[in-house]
Design a protein around this motif. Structure first.
Motif, short mmCIF file in Angstrom:
data_model
loop_
_atom_site.label_atom_id
_atom_site.label_comp_id
_atom_site.label_asym_id
_atom_site.label_seq_id
_atom_site.Cartn_x
_atom_site.Cartn_y
_atom_site.Cartn_z
N UNK A 46 75.79 63.94 49.43
CA UNK A 46 76.07 63.18 50.64
C UNK A 46 74.90 62.25 50.91
N UNK A 47 75.19 60.96 50.99
CA UNK A 47 74.14 59.98 51.24
C UNK A 47 74.25 59.54 52.69
N UNK A 48 73.22 59.88 53.50
CA UNK A 48 73.23 59.53 54.91
C UNK A 48 72.49 58.22 55.09
N UNK A 49 73.13 57.28 55.78
CA UNK A 49 72.51 55.95 55.92
C UNK A 49 72.35 55.58 57.38
N UNK A 50 71.43 54.65 57.66
CA UNK A 50 71.24 54.21 59.03
C UNK A 50 71.11 52.69 59.07
N UNK A 51 71.42 52.09 60.21
CA UNK A 51 71.50 50.63 60.27
C UNK A 51 70.19 49.94 60.63
N UNK A 52 70.22 48.60 60.49
CA UNK A 52 69.16 47.67 60.94
C UNK A 52 67.76 48.12 60.57
N UNK A 53 67.28 47.97 59.40
CA UNK A 53 68.04 47.51 58.24
C UNK A 53 68.80 48.67 57.58
N UNK A 54 69.87 48.36 56.87
CA UNK A 54 70.65 49.41 56.21
C UNK A 54 69.83 50.12 55.15
N UNK A 55 69.65 51.42 55.31
CA UNK A 55 68.86 52.15 54.31
C UNK A 55 69.31 53.60 54.26
N UNK A 56 68.84 54.31 53.22
CA UNK A 56 69.20 55.72 53.07
C UNK A 56 68.18 56.57 53.81
N UNK A 57 68.66 57.48 54.68
CA UNK A 57 67.72 58.34 55.40
C UNK A 57 67.68 59.74 54.81
N UNK A 58 68.74 60.14 54.13
CA UNK A 58 68.75 61.49 53.56
C UNK A 58 69.79 61.55 52.43
N UNK A 59 69.47 62.29 51.39
CA UNK A 59 70.46 62.56 50.34
C UNK A 59 70.60 64.07 50.23
N UNK A 60 71.80 64.57 50.48
CA UNK A 60 72.01 66.02 50.52
C UNK A 60 72.84 66.44 49.31
N UNK A 61 72.26 67.31 48.49
CA UNK A 61 73.02 67.89 47.38
C UNK A 61 73.80 69.07 47.92
#
Lengths: 261, 291
Positions: A210-225
């Motif tokens: 699961x790739x958790x993303x957040x806006x402004x700027x768009x980026x990855x905040x967490x990757x959950x296996x």
């Protein structure tokens, strides 16, 4: 990156120039997707999850960084027909039958007639629409139309399936049912799936990553296996393990959101 | 059947107004005749006279109907249905150049629309010319077309068809540009994910998507084409066709002949547009695009 890496993004950034100044849709995104993974991209609107999927599909062009699909550039991969793409709307042509709609990419790609027939039958069976080949889209419910559009994306030999909120417009019950079927289909076809959603339970239920993303700027905040087994009955959603992963996704989303204030 | 009542109401209203108009407009001439003959007309005699004049200012509906029957059905019964005095002959002359001009205009319109949608240079440059072409009064340019084409040895059907084409390509260009651009971003992206060629994108997506627009513009084009054919018959010296009947009628003050040609032209236009409407309904229904 090893030889089972299907999608690899390195420092990927995409900036749209608008009248109100530049918009950083993606900033320094790094991600590896392995063969057979089911990867969900989750985050609030504007976090770049759809943009990232479109970068993989060569529908958007990154302004910096690098992305490879099956070891090729995204453009080469698109031209090599490396993926099937399922959009938010089913987008079936009203003047073609369900069978005709599924045949459409096959005609474009130049499969011979007998092969087309065989593949149409095969994928219709895969999405449980066996008896609907001769029906027209308006004769099907929204959920069935979306299944037909998934069948269309599966009909040719692409080992990657990209799905952009495919069940977003459907009601909860239909959605549960389709999620179950999608897992079954994934197990049978062994495809690598990239799946954009804004539903936490959907992401946790379906994904291996699961790739958790957040806006402004768009980026990855967490990757959950995910630690859940590949075999997932619907009631796995009541297990403590499931709830724990859902918590971690929610925390990731909140953390990303908190940055703004 | 539900539509019958409103339609009948309008038709009856038109007839009432028409009869009233012909009484009012033709009364002066009837009074004039009576004065010269030194007789006094009763109201009944006056009304009857206004409806039976040979060259009325506004012929009554039954006079027009009688003239139309005399020049069509009656002549067919006498075995002269296609003589030069028959309205059927003149209608056929006009119809043939209307249809030829319509086909040429539709082809030109579709070709230009495809160019505009697929070629950036054409997109930027063609439309202003297309619009400018329609701002020139057709009555001004029609004689030029006839004269120029005659000078290079083309006469008869084709010059008239060219004038029809000149009028009918316009709605087709405008409608088809919109129609060919009607697929949304998602549908075009989807084609891209399959690496479809521009040709495949055109035949499998853009062209089928444009069909509702195509039929609508063809209806307008057909009506414009008929106007073009009639206008094209005027400067040729009124040899044949509904336009010739109109001009001939006005030379000799044959108002009844003018009105019967006008009504025939209107009926012809209604039939042609109605025909396209039927094809439209059948095709769009089969394509699942009926609104």
């Amino acid at each position: 990156m090893n030889d089972t890496t299907v999608i690899a993004a390195k420092n990927l950034s995409l900036t749209f120039q608008t009248n109100d100044g530049p918009v950083h849709a993606l900033k320094d995104v790094n991600l590896d997707v392995q063969k057979g993974d089911f990867v969900s991209f989750i985050g609030p609107s504007g976090c770049g999850k759809t943009t990232f999927l479109r970068c993989i599909a060569d529908l958007e062009h990154p302004t910096a960084g690098e992305i490879t699909v099956n070891g090729m550039s995204a453009e080469q991969a698109r031209k090599a027909r490396a993926y099937g793409y399922v959009f938010q709307a089913a987008g079936l042509y009203p003047w073609r039958t369900i069978g005709g709609n599924i045949r459409l990419p096959l005609e474009i790609m130049g499969y011979d007639k007998a092969d087309q027939d065989r593949r149409v039958k095969e994928v219709l069976e895969l999405v449980h629409l066996d008896n609907f080949e001769k029906k027209f889209p308006w004769q099907l419910s929204g959920g069935m139309q979306q299944r037909a559009s998934i069948a269309r994306a599966l009909a040719f030999d692409a080992d990657i399936l990209l799905m952009d909120e495919p069940f977003g417009a459907l009601d909860e019950i239909v959605r549960d049912h389709l999620n179950e079927q999608l897992l079954e289909l994934w197990a049978r076809t062994n495809k690598t799936i990239g799946f954009v959603t804004h539903s936490i339970p959907e992401a946790v239920y379906l994904s291996t990553k699961i790739v958790v993303m957040s806006p402004r700027p768009g980026r990855i905040t967490d990757v959950i296996e995910s630690t859940l087994p590949r075999e997932r009955p619907l009631d796995i959603r009541d297990t403590p393990e499931f709830i724990e992963i859902a918590h971690r996704v929610r925390d990731g989303l909140r953390a990303g959101h908190g940055d703004e204030h | 059947m539900r539509n019958l009542f409103p339609i009948l109401t309008v038709v009856i209203a038109i007839f009432v107004l028409w009869y009233a108009g012909s009484v009012a407009l033709n009364a002066a001439w009837a009074q004039d005749k009576a004065k010269r003959a030194g007789v006094e007309l009763t109201t009944k005699e006056l009304v009857l006279d206004t409806m039976s004049q040979k060259k009325p200012k506004l012929p009554a509906p039954h006079q027009v109907a009688e003239e139309m029957w005399k020049t069509t059905g009656d002549m067919v019964l006498k075995g002269r249905g296609f003589s030069k005095r028959s309205l059927i002959y003149h209608t056929w002359v006009t119809l043939s150049s209307t249809l030829l001009g319509f086909v040429l205009g539709t082809a030109l319109g579709v070709a230009l629309a495809v160019g505009i949608v697929y070629n950036r240079t054409m997109d930027m440059s063609v439309m202003p010319w297309v619009i400018a072409s329609q701002t020139i009064p057709i009555l001004a340019i029609a004689p030029m077309i006839i004269v120029v084409l005659n000078a290079i040895g083309i006469s008869g059907l084709l010059p008239k068809a060219v004038i029809s084409m000149y009028l009918s390509f316009f709605p087709v260009v405008v409608g088809m540009v919109k129609g060919l651009r009607s697929p949304d971003h998602m549908q075009l992206d989807q084609m891209k994910t399959w690496s479809a060629s521009p040709g495949q994108q055109f035949w499998k997506l853009r062209l089928p998507s444009s069909m509702p627009y195509f039929f609508t513009s063809m209806k307008i084009a057909m009506a414009a084409s008929l106007v073009g054919a009639i206008v094209g018959e005027l400067p040729t010296g009124a040899v044949a066709g509904l336009g010739a009947r109109l001009l001939g009628g006005s030379y000799y003050g044959q108002t009844i002949q003018i009105w019967s040609a006008l009504l025939t032209a209107a009926a012809l236009a209604a039939c042609l547009v109605g025909l396209i409407g039927i094809v439209q309904r059948v095709v769009l229904k089969r394509m699942g695009m009926a609104s």
